[in-house]
Design a protein around this motif. Structure first.
Motif, PDB file in Angstrom:
ATOM      1  N   ALA A 200      32.645  39.504  38.918  1.00 43.93           N
ATOM      2  CA  ALA A 200      33.564  39.328  40.044  1.00 43.93           C
ATOM      3  C   ALA A 200      32.788  38.905  41.290  1.00 43.93           C
ATOM      4  CB  ALA A 200      34.322  40.628  40.313  1.00 43.93           C
ATOM      5  N   LYS A 201      31.675  39.545  41.492  1.00 44.20           N
ATOM      6  CA  LYS A 201      30.844  39.209  42.660  1.00 44.20           C
ATOM      7  C   LYS A 201      30.369  37.758  42.575  1.00 44.20           C
ATOM      8  CE  LYS A 201      26.427  40.481  44.805  1.00 44.20           C
ATOM      9  NZ  LYS A 201      26.735  40.129  46.183  1.00 44.20           N
ATOM     10  N   GLU A 202      29.996  37.363  41.373  1.00 39.41           N
ATOM     11  CA  GLU A 202      29.504  35.995  41.173  1.00 39.41           C
ATOM     12  C   GLU A 202      30.576  34.988  41.592  1.00 39.41           C
ATOM     13  OE1 GLU A 202      29.055  32.207  39.438  1.00 39.41           O
ATOM     14  OE2 GLU A 202      30.492  33.605  38.537  1.00 39.41           O
ATOM     15  N   ARG A 203      31.804  35.215  41.156  1.00 38.03           N
ATOM     16  CA  ARG A 203      32.895  34.291  41.493  1.00 38.03           C
ATOM     17  C   ARG A 203      33.170  34.285  42.995  1.00 38.03           C
ATOM     18  NH1 ARG A 203      33.860  29.997  39.186  1.00 38.03           N
ATOM     19  NH2 ARG A 203      31.620  30.317  39.216  1.00 38.03           N
ATOM     20  N   CYS A 204      33.183  35.495  43.596  1.00 35.71           N
ATOM     21  CA  CYS A 204      33.499  35.566  45.025  1.00 35.71           C
ATOM     22  C   CYS A 204      32.379  34.953  45.864  1.00 35.71           C
ATOM     23  CB  CYS A 204      33.771  37.005  45.444  1.00 35.71           C
ATOM     24  SG  CYS A 204      35.289  37.636  44.715  1.00 35.71           S
ATOM     25  N   ASP A 205      31.139  35.209  45.440  1.00 38.50           N
ATOM     26  CA  ASP A 205      30.013  34.609  46.167  1.00 38.50           C
ATOM     27  C   ASP A 205      30.090  33.087  46.102  1.00 38.50           C
ATOM     28  OD1 ASP A 205      29.145  37.095  46.773  1.00 38.50           O
ATOM     29  OD2 ASP A 205      27.432  37.123  45.386  1.00 38.50           O
ATOM     30  N   ALA A 206      30.636  32.594  44.990  1.00 38.12           N
ATOM     31  CA  ALA A 206      30.754  31.142  44.831  1.00 38.12           C
ATOM     32  C   ALA A 206      31.942  30.573  45.597  1.00 38.12           C
ATOM     33  CB  ALA A 206      30.858  30.801  43.349  1.00 38.12           C
ATOM     34  N   GLY A 207      32.715  31.451  46.235  1.00 34.46           N
ATOM     35  CA  GLY A 207      33.783  30.963  47.093  1.00 34.46           C
ATOM     36  C   GLY A 207      35.178  31.016  46.489  1.00 34.46           C
ATOM     37  N   TYR A 208      35.309  31.662  45.315  1.00 37.44           N
ATOM     38  CA  TYR A 208      36.616  31.690  44.655  1.00 37.44           C
ATOM     39  C   TYR A 208      37.411  32.973  44.918  1.00 37.44           C
ATOM     40  CZ  TYR A 208      34.931  27.588  42.180  1.00 37.44           C
ATOM     41  OH  TYR A 208      34.463  26.343  41.880  1.00 37.44           O
ATOM     42  N   GLY A 209      36.867  33.814  45.813  1.00 39.09           N
ATOM     43  CA  GLY A 209      37.559  35.067  46.114  1.00 39.09           C
ATOM     44  C   GLY A 209      38.944  34.814  46.688  1.00 39.09           C
ATOM     45  N   ILE A 210      39.886  35.732  46.468  1.00 40.47           N
ATOM     46  CA  ILE A 210      41.274  35.460  46.846  1.00 40.47           C
ATOM     47  C   ILE A 210      41.789  36.392  47.948  1.00 40.47           C
ATOM     48  CG2 ILE A 210      42.029  34.318  44.741  1.00 40.47           C
ATOM     49  CD1 ILE A 210      42.572  38.034  45.320  1.00 40.47           C
ATOM     50  N   GLU A 211      40.986  37.362  48.357  1.00 47.93           N
ATOM     51  CA  GLU A 211      41.490  38.313  49.355  1.00 47.93           C
ATOM     52  C   GLU A 211      41.141  37.830  50.751  1.00 47.93           C
ATOM     53  OE1 GLU A 211      43.601  40.286  50.296  1.00 47.93           O
ATOM     54  OE2 GLU A 211      43.043  42.345  49.807  1.00 47.93           O
ATOM     55  N   ALA A 212      42.113  37.922  51.652  1.00 48.47           N
ATOM     56  CA  ALA A 212      41.881  37.447  53.014  1.00 48.47           C
ATOM     57  C   ALA A 212      41.287  38.557  53.871  1.00 48.47           C
ATOM     58  CB  ALA A 212      43.189  36.947  53.613  1.00 48.47           C
ATOM     59  N   ASN A 213      40.165  39.142  53.445  1.00 44.16           N
ATOM     60  CA  ASN A 213      39.471  40.089  54.318  1.00 44.16           C
ATOM     61  C   ASN A 213      38.183  39.440  54.827  1.00 44.16           C
ATOM     62  OD1 ASN A 213      37.799  40.222  52.095  1.00 44.16           O
ATOM     63  ND2 ASN A 213      38.519  42.228  51.433  1.00 44.16           N
ATOM     64  N   ASP A 214      37.359  40.195  55.541  1.00 39.16           N
ATOM     65  CA  ASP A 214      36.170  39.618  56.181  1.00 39.16           C
ATOM     66  C   ASP A 214      35.290  38.860  55.194  1.00 39.16           C
ATOM     67  OD1 ASP A 214      37.173  40.915  58.290  1.00 39.16           O
ATOM     68  OD2 ASP A 214      35.700  42.547  58.309  1.00 39.16           O
ATOM     69  N   THR A 215      35.239  39.383  53.965  1.00 39.03           N
ATOM     70  CA  THR A 215      34.268  38.836  53.018  1.00 39.03           C
ATOM     71  C   THR A 215      34.905  38.012  51.902  1.00 39.03           C
ATOM     72  OG1 THR A 215      34.436  41.000  51.993  1.00 39.03           O
ATOM     73  CG2 THR A 215      32.527  40.608  53.383  1.00 39.03           C
ATOM     74  N   ASN A 216      36.211  37.828  51.970  1.00 43.05           N
ATOM     75  CA  ASN A 216      36.951  37.106  50.922  1.00 43.05           C
ATOM     76  C   ASN A 216      36.764  37.695  49.531  1.00 43.05           C
ATOM     77  OD1 ASN A 216      37.621  35.358  52.947  1.00 43.05           O
ATOM     78  ND2 ASN A 216      36.004  33.885  52.448  1.00 43.05           N
ATOM     79  N   GLU A 217      36.500  39.004  49.495  1.00 38.27           N
ATOM     80  CA  GLU A 217      36.177  39.608  48.210  1.00 38.27           C
ATOM     81  C   GLU A 217      37.415  40.153  47.525  1.00 38.27           C
ATOM     82  OE1 GLU A 217      33.149  42.276  49.543  1.00 38.27           O
ATOM     83  OE2 GLU A 217      31.549  40.944  48.896  1.00 38.27           O
ATOM     84  N   GLY A 218      37.782  39.519  46.429  1.00 37.66           N
ATOM     85  CA  GLY A 218      38.899  39.992  45.644  1.00 37.66           C
ATOM     86  C   GLY A 218      39.181  39.037  44.503  1.00 37.66           C
ATOM     87  N   VAL A 219      39.612  39.593  43.359  1.00 37.62           N
ATOM     88  CA  VAL A 219      40.015  38.761  42.222  1.00 37.62           C
ATOM     89  C   VAL A 219      41.351  39.293  41.716  1.00 37.62           C
ATOM     90  CG1 VAL A 219      37.634  38.257  41.547  1.00 37.62           C
ATOM     91  CG2 VAL A 219      38.805  40.204  40.522  1.00 37.62           C
ATOM     92  N   TYR A 220      41.993  38.549  40.834  1.00 37.27           N
ATOM     93  CA  TYR A 220      43.296  38.975  40.338  1.00 37.27           C
ATOM     94  C   TYR A 220      43.185  39.726  39.022  1.00 37.27           C
ATOM     95  CZ  TYR A 220      45.677  36.116  43.812  1.00 37.27           C
ATOM     96  OH  TYR A 220      46.134  35.598  44.979  1.00 37.27           O
ATOM     97  N   LEU A 221      44.041  40.731  38.899  1.00 35.35           N
ATOM     98  CA  LEU A 221      44.217  41.426  37.625  1.00 35.35           C
ATOM     99  C   LEU A 221      45.691  41.237  37.299  1.00 35.35           C
ATOM    100  CD1 LEU A 221      43.144  43.321  35.411  1.00 35.35           C
ATOM    101  CD2 LEU A 221      43.655  45.251  36.893  1.00 35.35           C
ATOM    102  N   ASP A 222      45.937  40.443  36.283  1.00 35.25           N
ATOM    103  CA  ASP A 222      47.275  39.888  36.072  1.00 35.25           C
ATOM    104  C   ASP A 222      47.927  40.486  34.823  1.00 35.25           C
ATOM    105  OD1 ASP A 222      49.487  38.252  35.741  1.00 35.25           O
ATOM    106  OD2 ASP A 222      48.442  36.500  36.535  1.00 35.25           O
ATOM    107  N   PHE A 223      49.117  40.986  34.972  1.00 35.17           N
ATOM    108  CA  PHE A 223      49.794  41.640  33.846  1.00 35.17           C
ATOM    109  C   PHE A 223      50.897  40.787  33.245  1.00 35.17           C
ATOM    110  CE2 PHE A 223      47.842  44.836  36.406  1.00 35.17           C
ATOM    111  CZ  PHE A 223      47.243  45.640  35.465  1.00 35.17           C
ATOM    112  N   SER A 224      51.052  39.549  33.725  1.00 41.38           N
ATOM    113  CA  SER A 224      52.225  38.784  33.285  1.00 41.38           C
ATOM    114  C   SER A 224      52.180  38.483  31.785  1.00 41.38           C
ATOM    115  CB  SER A 224      52.347  37.504  34.107  1.00 41.38           C
ATOM    116  OG  SER A 224      51.138  36.789  34.067  1.00 41.38           O
ATOM    117  N   SER A 225      50.995  38.172  31.230  1.00 39.94           N
ATOM    118  CA  SER A 225      50.930  37.896  29.791  1.00 39.94           C
ATOM    119  C   SER A 225      51.308  39.143  28.997  1.00 39.94           C
ATOM    120  CB  SER A 225      49.520  37.491  29.356  1.00 39.94           C
ATOM    121  OG  SER A 225      48.995  36.532  30.208  1.00 39.94           O
ATOM    122  N   GLU A 226      50.781  40.293  29.462  1.00 39.89           N
ATOM    123  CA  GLU A 226      51.045  41.531  28.726  1.00 39.89           C
ATOM    124  C   GLU A 226      52.533  41.889  28.786  1.00 39.89           C
ATOM    125  OE1 GLU A 226      48.960  42.837  26.847  1.00 39.89           O
ATOM    126  OE2 GLU A 226      49.086  45.019  26.738  1.00 39.89           O
TER     127      GLU A 226
END
Lengths: 285, 669, 252
Positions: free
Chosen positions: B344-370
């Motif tokens: 997760a850190k690798e993706r966020c460090d690369a700029g793909y983080g989705i949370e609009a906080n100071d560090t843009n740190e966040g990824v999705y945990l998606d339940f739609s398929s389940e």
């Protein structure tokens, strides 16, 4: 251990509240069924009601039930007071801001006040009717007016007659004429040989009707009666279902049924009670 | 002093049994003459106190909370592992042992871990007998689920509240002993020092948090079960009161502190929202059974999401990067925690983080398929072979609710977003500390008579703990290990008699505590305790966090050292000593975090490899996977206190010998 | 959701210690993020007070994720505040508006005396548990296999729902009678529903209720406030079950 648990514990108090409360609900049904006869408009309405009243005051089984009822009322009231005092003690310092209406219905929070009002009503009600019925020396007796053709072609004569429990009629005039005397409020004795010949009905019907039709107080009495029934309705609205919960009779399958039945009971029973004085005061001719 | 792990002889599967058979015993009539102190009432502490009380010892138990039932074990969500093989999917004691060693990146002691796996089944039996309401299937038997890092279903659970149910089980056993008068419970008491007499642990100094009174308590043995030290980071999934003080005080009196750099960063926590945030909330790892983790494939999509211009549900399937499934197809979303966190850190460090906080740190945990999968399955099971899409979604949501209802509710409560409709946002957060007080096979520290259990010791999880193993370890230590090993130690104390609290050692310890308290209260500084704690946390998270490097660690050591000086010079602690004083409590705890934080950085600096939760950027392969050094770093690093200058701590090494498991690179691909 | 900043007025119960008389104090707090939890807002207030060299407000809290049961607080007249099925630590400031005045008081019950400010002593709950809230089984590792006694899923689920109680005391605080029956009922129910707990069910319910009464809790009048305010949604069914269990136990 177990014995004191059934008398002194907090839960025991709940059981007794519930049991006496539910018994009083049964009493209400019985009482209501009797009272509803007051709505009857037939020729024999009064007589039938008074017959019922006599039955209720003399039948040994009913007597037993009535003692149970007095006991239940007293116990329910005393237990309720003890509970209320204890519960007040459980929170010596209250909240500055409390929003009780967000989690409870009004009736459930005011059972003690409602109960006290009902107790006041019961005492008044018993003074007005029960005490008169039981102790008033001047309690009127059931009479009927009988028209009889003394001779064909002549206008019929009307005569006031006592109706006896034994099924015969005795002219009211006979008392004035000294032929018979009435002792112990309802017993008819022949004057000549002092033999008891019959029993008379107390005229509770008359008492009731006059009470609510009284020119001066009838309207107030009716209003107070209706108000008391409203109080009773609120008391029952919480109390009925609550009794089941206290006795542990809670099952998701039946909860809704009990709840709805309780609500219906709380509305219908006091409503029917209240209809009677309103009918008497405003509509009974 | 040479570290002696006291691992018994014999084959791994017989070590514990044989060892137990030859431990010394204390006869029942002698036990009431012996006092035992237990600090902490989480799973390890409560179970130890209850068990020793049952045996007949005089037990005194301490917790800083208002009730022993509140210890932070209660917050564990997902489950507890046990090698019961009820699901008949090939599980065994050996496999649990193997998975735990491998999950710990080959940095745990074989003998301890095998013992843990051996008693794991007993834990479940014991808890069920106590009335712990585990989840059951329709046949009335116990249900299991999977957790990260394993390929069998061996996790027992009670919805998302397994820790709560297990702790309440242990608490009920403890309550029974308190009711019987065999355990004396001291709520709202905090241990502030250990008292050693003739080199042995003989008591503690505890502060009554209600009155501020310092109390002396003596005993023939002291058990520390005070939990982990994750709060050194200020923001963590730990409770606000969780602290290292008890463990650190014994360290300062001679107990070695092992592997402090092994910190578990849990991959599924709710991202940070702002500067006033006080703690981070975990979303159980069990959610990874049903949720798929992703970030947008296109960096512009991530930017649009952060700017609020796009919703995650608007990102097409082919534009989503399910990076765990992509990188680790064999384990997918169920890779171990450290692996998932770093990814997760690798993706966020690369700029793909989705949370609009100071560090843009966040990824999705998606339940739609389940939701779709389970909805279809349920419809089918109900005999509906042609369900409409709406029916499928409705049934799927119901399935999710039954399985994770409380977690979904908690998420919505905190974030104000409905995870049934939109994917959860998650990010790693400090969760568990594998490091802790060094203990031998008996769970005894380097102070004789001072035992350490649960998260407070370093014993079973190596460099990374697998999900659902903390509960297992806490209860194993308390129910099934300490009663034997503590008795063995106490067998020599049946003639000792009561330890007097009038001994000069008690007076000295009490005076030391008192002077520390007085110093804080008379300090008259200008900044609050939290101010310093937050700054410490900032250094720790940035430089001793998920990824570390030599330069950062060296900076951290220096910065923490300076911060500590500033803290002691400039902290302001209001109130008095003889009253309930929450700021004073915090100050005393943060003082210890400052020292520990520095040691953590030192430990991370000496460990020139990447293992489990310890990731050194210098030691990774071309794909970003950890590079362990089994030649030079196959040891437990145990630090010996060297006085108030933390830089003076001495490192001792306990070399780990793997006789029964072949060391290999950890591979979850 | 985007968070914003609000300014609020706080009216907080301050009481130096158990013996002192307390009173409501008013505080103004600006720039509170609506994404903050209620306790984070109190942290912010305390930071402000400390900077003003004033004594911070003492309140109980620990896990801050709604499970330890340590946080309490009667907020604007309701236990754990206005949101439903939420502990104070998970109540968020988005439940309040800019300019709101918020009352914060401790739990009020004779059995939960105030210790300081907003902190009360809930050890009465521990003593009730000690009176019988357990199964008398020693640690041995030699109990029967966990799967030897199947438990119907329905019973296991009900037992779990009862066991989900966090012992926070909101039931007592919100009950107009200060009754602890939801707490005790939940504990009694958990064990009564499981075969492991049935063996000593009689003694358990008698002992726990006796202790509950001795602690000075009030009596249940079935108002249902406890169930509404319980952050874990513990059902009134549990009180009914306790009533039933106790009735049978006392006539045995």
């Amino acid at each position: 251990m177990a014995k004191s648990a059934l008398l002194k514990s907090s839960l025991a108090k709940k059981y007794w509240m519930a049991l006496t409360g539910l018994f009083l609900c049964l009493f209400l049904i019985g009482h209501l069924l009797g009272n509803l006869q007051l709505l009857s408009t037939g020729k024999d309405a009064a007589l039938n009601f008074n017959k019922y009243a006599l039955f209720m005051t003399t039948n040994p089984a009913v007597k037993l039930l009535s003692y149970l009822t007095y006991f239940s009322i007293l116990f329910h009231a005393v237990d309720g007071i003890v509970l209320t005092v204890q519960n007040k003690k459980a929170r010596p310092v209250g909240y500055v801001k409390n929003s009780a209406s967000s989690n409870t219905i009004w009736a459930s929070r005011n059972m003690a006040v409602l109960g006290t009002l009902i107790l006041v009503f019961i005492v008044t009600h018993m003074t007005n009717f029960w005490a008169v019925m039981h102790f008033d020396k001047k309690m009127p007796l059931q009479t009927v007016t009988i028209e009889s053709e003394v001779m064909p072609g002549m206008p019929p004569q009307t005569q006031e007659m006592y109706v006896t429990v034994e099924g015969s009629y005795i002219p009211v005039a006979a008392v004035e004429q000294g032929m018979i005397s009435i002792q112990n409020r309802t017993e008819v004795y022949r004057t000549d040989n002092n033999l008891k010949i019959a029993h008379l009905y107390k005229d509770l019907y008359k008492i009731t009707v006059e009470f609510f039709k009284d020119a001066k107080w009838g309207l107030i009495a009716t209003i107070l009666y209706v108000f008391s029934m409203l109080v009773l309705a609120f008391h029952l609205y919480h109390g009925f279902g609550s009794a089941f919960q206290s006795l542990g009779l809670n099952n998701p399958k039946y909860n809704l049924l009990i709840k709805n039945f309780g609500k219906a009971f709380a509305i219908i029973v006091p409503l029917l009670f209240a209809v009677i004085p309103v009918y008497i005061h405003f509509f009974l001719k | 002093m040479k570290l002696d792990s006291k691992i018994p002889e014999g084959h791994i599967s017989e070590k514990w049994t044989k060892y137990k058979d030859h431990l010394k015993l204390v006869a029942p009539n002698n036990r009431p003459k012996i006092d035992v102190i237990v600090v902490g009432t989480g799973l390890a502490g409560a179970s130890a106190a209850a068990s020793l009380g049952e045996m007949g010892y005089n037990v005194k138990a301490f917790c800083f909370q208002d009730s022993p039932r509140r210890a932070h074990s209660i917050a564990a969500q997902g489950g507890i592992n046990a090698a019961k093989n009820y699901q008949n999917d090939g599980d065994s004691i050996y496999r649990l042992f193997y998975d735990t060693i491998k999950g710990g990146d080959y940095r745990a002691r074989e003998a301890n871990v095998h013992r843990l796996a051996e008693v794991s089944g007993n834990i479940i039996d014991q808890c069920v007998a106590q009335g712990v309401p585990f989840a059951r299937d329709y046949g009335g038997l116990l249900d299991n689920r999977s957790f990260g890092g394993v390929q069998v279903q061996r996790t027992f659970y009670a919805a998302g509240q397994t820790g709560q149910q297990l702790l309440l089980g242990a608490y009920s056993a403890l309550s029974r002993q308190i009711g019987l008068g065999r355990v004396q419970m001291y709520n709202r008491h905090e241990m502030l020092d250990i008292v050693k007499v003739d080199g042995k642990a003989r008591g503690i100094i505890a502060r009554n948090l209600l009155t501020g009174e310092l109390e002396r308590h003596s005993a023939h043995a002291v058990i520390i079960a005070s939990g982990g030290y994750g709060n050194v980071y200020f923001l963590s999934t730990n409770a606000m009161g969780s602290n290292v003080t008890a463990a650190w005080k014994i360290h300062k009196k001679g107990a070695y502190f092992a592997n402090p750099c092994y910190v578990q960063i849990h991959p599924t926590c709710i991202p940070v929202h702002g500067t006033n945030q006080s703690k981070l909330t975990l979303m159980s790892e069990s959610l990874r059974n049903s949720g798929r983790i992703w970030v947008p494939k296109k960096i512009e999509d991530a930017e649009a999401i952060r700017a609020g211009k796009l919703k995650p549900t608007q990102i097409a399937e082919e534009d989503r990067d399910y990076y765990l499934e992509r990188r680790y197809p064999a384990f997918g979303n169920l890779v171990p925690r450290d692996v998932a966190s770093r990814a997760a850190k690798e993706r966020c460090d690369a700029g793909y983080g989705i949370e609009a906080n100071d560090t843009n740190e966040g990824v999705y945990l998606d339940f739609s398929s389940e939701i779709i999968n389970k909805g279809k399955q349920t419809a089918y099971a109900q005999g509906n072979h042609n369900p409409s899409e709406e029916e499928v979604i409705k049934l799927g949501k119901q399935w999710i609710e039954e399985k994770y209802g409380n977690l979904f509710q908690m998420y919505q409560q905190i974030t104000d977003e409905n995870p049934y409709e939109t994917p959860m946002k998650i990010y790693p957060a400090v969760h568990y500390t594998m490091g802790g007080v060094w203990v031998d096979y008996n769970l005894q520290s380097t102070i004789p008579g001072c035992f350490v259990a649960g998260e407070a010791n370093f014993s079973d999880h190596g460099a990374n703990r697998l999900g659902a193993s903390a509960l297992m370890q806490g209860l194993a230590d308390g129910y099934f290990v300490l009663p034997y090993t503590v008795s063995d130690y106490l067998a020599n104390d049946i003639r000792t008699g009561k330890i007097s609290t009038e001994l000069p050692e008690f007076a000295e310890a009490e005076n030391n505590v008192k002077s520390q308290i007085d110093k804080f209260l008379n300090n008259n500084g200008s900044k609050s305790v939290d101010h310093f704690h937050k700054r410490l946390g900032h250094i720790m998270w940035n430089k001793v966090g998920m990824a570390r490097n030599e330069q950062g660690l060296k900076e951290a050591i220096r910065e923490i050292d300076e911060l500590r000086k500033e803290f002691h010079e400039n902290v302001y602690v209001p109130g008095a000593a003889n009253e309930l004083n929450t700021e004073l409590e915090k100050a005393l705890r943060v003082a210890d975090f400052m020292e520990l934080g520095q040691l953590m950085a030192m430990d991370a600096l000496q460990r020139n490899e990447s293992a489990g939760g310890h990731f050194r950027e210098e030691y990774q392969d071309s794909e970003g996977e950890t590079l362990r050094d089994d030649v030079n770093f196959n040891f437990v690093g145990a630090w010996e206190y060297g006085g108030s200058d933390i830089n003076a701590e001495t490192l001792h090494k306990e070399v780990l010998n793997y006789e029964y498991i072949k060391i290999a690179a950890r591979n979850y691909k | 959701m985007a968070s914003k900043s609000i300014n609020i007025n706080l009216k907080i119960w301050r009481q130096k210690d158990a013996k002192s008389k307390g009173q409501i104090e008013t505080y103004k707090l600006d720039n509170v993020s609506t994404a903050s939890s209620f306790l984070e807002m109190l942290d912010q207030l305390n930071e402000q007070l400390i900077n003003e060299r004033k004594e911070p407000v003492a309140f109980d809290h620990d896990c801050r994720e709604g499970i330890c049961g340590m946080c309490s607080l009667y907020i604007n007249g309701r236990a754990h505040g206005p949101a439903s099925k939420v502990t104070t630590c998970q109540l968020h400031m988005r439940s309040f508006k800019d300019g709101d005045t918020i009352y914060v008081e401790p739990w009020r019950s004779k059995a939960f005396p105030v210790v300081k400010d907003l902190i009360v002593d809930r050890s009465a709950f521990d003593r009730i548990q000690q009176a019988g809230g357990f199964v008398s089984v020693n640690t041995s590792g030699r109990t029967i296999d966990a799967n030897a006694t199947p438990v119907p899923k329905h019973d296991a689920d009900r037992a779990f729902e009862a066991a989900a109680c966090i012992g926070c005391g909101a039931c007592v605080a919100s009950c107009k009678n200060g009754s602890a029956m939801l707490f005790v009922g939940a504990k009694v129910s958990q064990y009564a529903l499981l075969p492991q707990g049935k063996v000593e069910a009689t003694e358990r319910v008698l002992n726990m209720v006796r202790q509950m009464d001795d602690e000075g809790f009030g009596n249940c009048t079935n108002t249902g406030a406890c169930e509404v305010e319980c952050p874990k949604g513990i059902s009134l069914e549990n009180i009914a079950r306790m009533n039933r269990e106790y009735l049978f136990a006392s006539v045995k």
